[in-house]
Design a protein around this motif. Structure first.
Motif, PDB file in Angstrom:
ATOM      1  N   GLU A  95       0.857  -1.170   0.000  1.00  0.00           N
ATOM      2  CA  GLU A  95       0.000   0.000   0.000  1.00  0.00           C
ATOM      3  C   GLU A  95       0.899   1.228   0.000  1.00  0.00           C
ATOM      4  N   ARG A 108       4.279  -7.808   7.378  1.00  0.00           N
ATOM      5  CA  ARG A 108       3.901  -6.444   7.755  1.00  0.00           C
ATOM      6  C   ARG A 108       2.505  -6.140   7.219  1.00  0.00           C
ATOM      7  N   VAL A 109       1.750  -5.437   8.020  1.00  0.00           N
ATOM      8  CA  VAL A 109       0.336  -5.225   7.720  1.00  0.00           C
ATOM      9  C   VAL A 109       0.108  -4.531   6.376  1.00  0.00           C
ATOM     10  N   ASP A 110       0.937  -3.535   6.047  1.00  0.00           N
ATOM     11  CA  ASP A 110       0.690  -2.760   4.833  1.00  0.00           C
ATOM     12  C   ASP A 110       1.341  -3.351   3.581  1.00  0.00           C
ATOM     13  N   ILE A 111       1.980  -4.484   3.735  1.00  0.00           N
ATOM     14  CA  ILE A 111       2.584  -5.144   2.571  1.00  0.00           C
ATOM     15  C   ILE A 111       1.556  -6.091   1.958  1.00  0.00           C
ATOM     16  N   LEU A 112       1.336  -5.945   0.660  1.00  0.00           N
ATOM     17  CA  LEU A 112       0.406  -6.862  -0.016  1.00  0.00           C
ATOM     18  C   LEU A 112       1.066  -8.207  -0.241  1.00  0.00           C
ATOM     19  N   VAL A 150      -8.233 -12.191  -2.769  1.00  0.00           N
ATOM     20  CA  VAL A 150      -8.602 -11.428  -1.578  1.00  0.00           C
ATOM     21  C   VAL A 150      -9.980 -10.795  -1.763  1.00  0.00           C
ATOM     22  N   ILE A 164     -13.429 -11.423   0.417  1.00  0.00           N
ATOM     23  CA  ILE A 164     -14.175 -10.349   1.072  1.00  0.00           C
ATOM     24  C   ILE A 164     -15.641 -10.376   0.614  1.00  0.00           C
ATOM     25  N   LYS A 208       3.067  -4.228  15.545  1.00  0.00           N
ATOM     26  CA  LYS A 208       2.417  -4.842  14.406  1.00  0.00           C
ATOM     27  C   LYS A 208       2.013  -3.746  13.419  1.00  0.00           C
ATOM     28  N   TRP A 209       1.657  -2.601  13.968  1.00  0.00           N
ATOM     29  CA  TRP A 209       1.274  -1.461  13.123  1.00  0.00           C
ATOM     30  C   TRP A 209       1.466  -0.186  13.928  1.00  0.00           C
ATOM     31  N   ARG A 217      -9.028   0.286  12.794  1.00  0.00           N
ATOM     32  CA  ARG A 217      -7.975  -0.535  12.216  1.00  0.00           C
ATOM     33  C   ARG A 217      -7.005  -1.015  13.297  1.00  0.00           C
ATOM     34  N   ILE A 256      -6.244  -4.890  13.974  1.00  0.00           N
ATOM     35  CA  ILE A 256      -4.904  -5.457  13.766  1.00  0.00           C
ATOM     36  C   ILE A 256      -4.354  -6.039  15.067  1.00  0.00           C
ATOM     37  N   THR A 277     -13.419  -4.714   9.120  1.00  0.00           N
ATOM     38  CA  THR A 277     -13.556  -6.177   9.149  1.00  0.00           C
ATOM     39  C   THR A 277     -12.541  -6.858   8.246  1.00  0.00           C
ATOM     40  N   HIS A 278     -11.882  -6.087   7.407  1.00  0.00           N
ATOM     41  CA  HIS A 278     -10.802  -6.672   6.614  1.00  0.00           C
ATOM     42  C   HIS A 278      -9.859  -5.578   6.138  1.00  0.00           C
ATOM     43  N   ARG A 284      -7.016  -5.362   2.922  1.00  0.00           N
ATOM     44  CA  ARG A 284      -6.644  -6.237   1.801  1.00  0.00           C
ATOM     45  C   ARG A 284      -5.187  -6.679   1.842  1.00  0.00           C
ATOM     46  N   SER A 285      -4.328  -5.865   2.501  1.00  0.00           N
ATOM     47  CA  SER A 285      -2.918  -6.257   2.535  1.00  0.00           C
ATOM     48  C   SER A 285      -2.588  -7.132   3.745  1.00  0.00           C
ATOM     49  N   TYR A 286      -3.591  -7.498   4.505  1.00  0.00           N
ATOM     50  CA  TYR A 286      -3.340  -8.197   5.772  1.00  0.00           C
ATOM     51  C   TYR A 286      -4.267  -9.389   5.903  1.00  0.00           C
ATOM     52  N   GLN A 287      -3.660 -10.549   5.958  1.00  0.00           N
ATOM     53  CA  GLN A 287      -4.451 -11.755   6.135  1.00  0.00           C
ATOM     54  C   GLN A 287      -4.199 -12.256   7.554  1.00  0.00           C
ATOM     55  N   ALA A 314      -5.150 -14.805   9.410  1.00  0.00           N
ATOM     56  CA  ALA A 314      -4.764 -16.208   9.541  1.00  0.00           C
ATOM     57  C   ALA A 314      -4.770 -16.834   8.156  1.00  0.00           C
ATOM     58  N   ASP A 333       1.283 -17.842  12.152  1.00  0.00           N
ATOM     59  CA  ASP A 333       2.230 -16.888  11.586  1.00  0.00           C
ATOM     60  C   ASP A 333       3.193 -17.646  10.670  1.00  0.00           C
TER      61      ASP A 333
END
Lengths: 184, 559
Positions: A14, A71-75, A177, A181, B119-120, B136, B140, B170-171, B173-176, B178, B296
């Motif tokens: 992102e 990392r959270v912001d990495i796709l 993804v 969703i 984590k963020w 967010r 997270i 609720t989501h 897109r760059s973070y899954q 599990a 993880d």
């Protein structure tokens, strides 16, 4: 395990502030040098692409890329060896007009290296050459040997690369993804 | 911001005001009935309290601090939460955005400092970002492998106004959170377990974080698999449970440590093969096939290569594997733990619990006696060092989320503020803190928080007038050169008295019994200052860098 080679890490992220820092600390913490780095918007609006090269063994690059990917912001983050990629770097050479034009073989040199002339004036000439590291370096070495101090400035970009694979993994991943969703 | 926090279900905040959060505190003033603010005495305490709160309640702990030193004081707690996967949100004030980068008074680059240990981390510069960023942050922090999130909140964003509208994330897109369970790896894991003769399960905190205690039990029982916990995995299984073979690692139980190098299949569930668990990885379970369940992906293969990786939330993957298991009985294999248990009991535990009458009190017996008196649902909180190892070894666990301790970072000073947070997270449970004389003095100011909030925590000080764990290493590995480990200590009961906290000291068994009875009879905080032997050691011990089966059992019988 101690088989270091050049890996190219490709990261899609992102476009948020501070991402570069998040990526580089993962290298720093493991005492890895980043050889080259190139960042730019990708083909998908809002997504940035990092291309990073580093000398490292396969076990380590696997762990590093997992940490980046986490990392959270990495796709998504991937790593590749040179065989997987078509890659290129670009170099600019600013040369003294007097010394460069005084060389005997200017035309031959430009033809040999397939260089382009970007700018000419009475003070300096700017050449551009794209290619692999060895190729841009070879032109630099030859110029340095011929006109020495006449090479006023030299700059080389980080590597950029596209994968040879026929699968476009990022768009597939994004589609998956989105699909997930939607199903929720 | 306050609305956003209420929308996320926050009812307790641990914090400390300062210049750049005065507007936020001003708003908080009007919402005292919705959010209880606990005024700590140092910002480090706010983060550890938030951790304690999160660990026992399963909810996200919240800390609120000012900019500059307020924020830098939270670093230890944030790092601790990162290492131990604890969901906390730390909100720090920041100078107004036009002043960012000018070295303004109490300005520090909080995002830059905290990015590697969160984590963020996000800086809120406009009021429009508040609802989005808070939602967010909580999403997270609490999903996937939990962890700390920092929100750096500029003063101008705090005082801006807008029409408030909240929508829960609720989501991303760059973070899954599990990874999706993989049917192939689940089948492969089940196949290996079905063919195992000597399986051993290693239970990590992932089981507790995933709320998969019941799924674990069904899994273990169907295939009759003995199991042991990491320190942070303790209380996922009750202490007396038939298949629970104790704790792993450097000061863990002899049985599971030895059996790690004898089993044929090692099943790691929500744990990360920390070096305190594995000892030297070169000699770790080389004979076994290793199955690794983890949420993880970066943990799989990080320290110990896995033959089969089962990515995903153990709450989903464990039942999926259990469904494919054939019922099995491993009576003979399980009975092989008994000689190890007996040996440990004879050489280590029995001498500790039944010492000669004239011997000084030792830490193990104190913990044991307190645990007996504390009741079934008690929460154990420890500091770090010998008090921690003795605490986790000799306490008893009957229900889950009963252990709050600093595992990965090993933070001295963690115990007292974490115990305060734990009491707020589980007010109906008895909270027992075991702390050493060193660690207590690192965050002793939090006694003020206890005084102000009337927090009923039972503080058991194990005072050996030494930095005991370092002393132990000096005795064993540094030729008894006790460099900088002796402590000249204050009168701890006088300190408690100054803070209006009831206390007693004990140096004999009779005094100890009386003091424990008094402590639990009172419905308020209590400091029990116990004088314990200065030279006692924590055994068994696997020396750092040795194979996990290479166990020292006591002062003069190395295996």
């Amino acid at each position: 395990m101690n088989n270091k080679q050049l890996f190219t890490v490709i990261v899609f992220s992102e476009n948020t502030v501070g991402l570069l820092n998040q990526i580089t600390v993962i290298f720093t913490r493991r005492q890895l040098n980043i050889e080259t780095l190139s960042v730019s918007p990708s083909a998908i609006p809002g997504i940035h692409k990092f291309t990073i090269t580093t000398f490292v063994d396969r076990d380590m690059i696997d762990k590093v890329v997992k940490q980046i990917d986490k990392r959270v912001d990495i796709l998504k983050a991937y790593y590749h060896t040179d065989e997987d990629l078509v890659y290129q770097e670009i170099a600019l050479y600013k040369l003294s007009a007097e010394l460069f034009t005084g060389m005997n073989e200017v035309e031959a040199l430009i033809r040999k290296y397939n260089a382009r002339v970007l700018d000419v004036n009475s003070d300096y000439i700017v050449l551009e050459k794209s290619g692999h590291y060895e190729e841009t370096q070879a032109l630099f070495d030859e110029l340095k040997q011929c006109i020495g101090k006449g090479v006023l400035q030299f700059i080389r970009s980080g590597r950029i690369a596209v994968t040879k694979s026929r699968i476009e993994r990022l768009s597939d991943m994004l589609a998956a993804v989105e699909d997930k969703i939607q199903r929720k | 911001m306050i609305f956003a926090l209420i929308s996320e279900g926050v009812d307790t905040i641990f914090g400390y005001p300062g210049g750049q959060v005065i507007p936020l505190y001003d708003s908080l003033y009007d919402y005292g009935q919705d959010i209880r603010h606990i005024l700590v005495r140092h910002e480090q305490g706010a983060t550890h309290a938030a951790q304690g709160y999160a660990r026992v309640s399963g909810k996200v702990g919240v800390a609120l601090v000012t900019s500059g030193p307020g924020a830098t004081n939270t670093i230890t707690g944030i790092a601790d939460a990162m290492m131990d996967s604890t969901p906390i949100v730390v909100i720090s004030g920041q100078v107004p955005s036009p002043l960012l980068g000018t070295d303004a008074f109490q300005e520090i680059d909080v995002i830059g400092i905290t990015q590697p240990i969160t984590k963020w981390a996000y800086q809120i510069r406009k009021p429009e970002e508040i609802a989005w960023a808070v939602s967010r942050a909580f999403y997270i922090a609490s999903t996937g492998r939990p962890g700390p999130v920092v929100l750096d909140f500029t003063k101008d964003a705090q005082v801006g106004t807008l029409d408030y509208k909240y929508s829960k994330v609720t989501h991303i897109r760059s973070y899954q959170p599990a990874p999706e369970p993989e049917p192939a790896s689940i089948a492969a894991a089940a196949d290996i377990i079905n063919n195992a003769m000597r399986p051993l399960a290693l239970v990590g905190q992932g089981v507790i974080l995933g709320g998969a205690e019941r799924e674990l039990k069904l899994f273990l029982e169907k295939a009759d698999i003995p199991a042991a916990s990491t320190m942070l995995g303790l209380s996922a299984m009750p202490s007396g449970y038939r298949l629970n073979k104790g704790m792993l690692g450097m000061h863990g139980n002899v049985g599971p440590n030895r059996k790690t190098n004898e089993c044929d299949v090692l099943i790691a569930i929500g744990m990360r093969f920390d070096d305190r668990v594995t000892g030297n990885p070169e000699f770790y379970a080389r004979q076994a096939k290793i199955i690794h369940f983890d949420i993880d992906l970066s943990e799989i293969g990080k320290n110990i290569p896995a033959d089969i990786a089962v990515p995903g939330d153990v709450k989903e993957t464990l039942p999926a594997v259990t469904a494919l298991l054939k019922p099995a009985v491993h009576t003979e294999w399980i009975s092989k733990f008994e000689p190890d248990e007996q040996e440990e009991y004879d050489k280590v535990i029995a001498p500790m619990l039944n010492p000669p009458a004239d011997a000084p009190l030792n830490m193990g017996e104190v913990v044991h006696r307190v645990a007996q008196a504390a009741g079934k649902d008690a929460v154990l909180v420890t500091d770090v060092g010998q008090n921690q190892m003795m605490g986790v070894r000799y306490f008893r666990y009957d229900c889950t989320r009963s252990v709050v301790t600093s595992g990965g970072l090993g933070t001295m000073g963690f115990g007292l503020p974490a115990a305060i947070g734990a009491k707020f997270g589980a007010p109906e449970r008895t909270v027992c803190l075991f702390v050493g004389d060193g660690g207590l003095q690192m965050t002793v100011q939090e006694l003020g928080t206890i005084m102000q909030e009337h927090t009923n925590v039972k503080i058991i000080l194990l005072n050996n007038r030494f930095l005991g764990m370092v002393r132990q290493w000096q005795e064993l590995f540094f030729n008894k050169r006790y460099s900088a480990t002796t402590m000249e200590n204050p009168n701890f009961t006088a300190i408690a008295e100054a803070y209006n906290i009831k206390s007693r000291s004990a140096s004999t068994r009779a005094e100890l019994s009386e003091a424990i009875a008094e402590m639990f009879a009172l419905d308020e905080a209590f400091l029990l200052a116990v004088e314990v032997a200065t030279d006692s050691m924590v055994y068994p011990m696997v020396p750092a860098g040795a194979a996990i089966s290479n166990i020292i059992m006591g002062d003069d019988n190395n295996e």
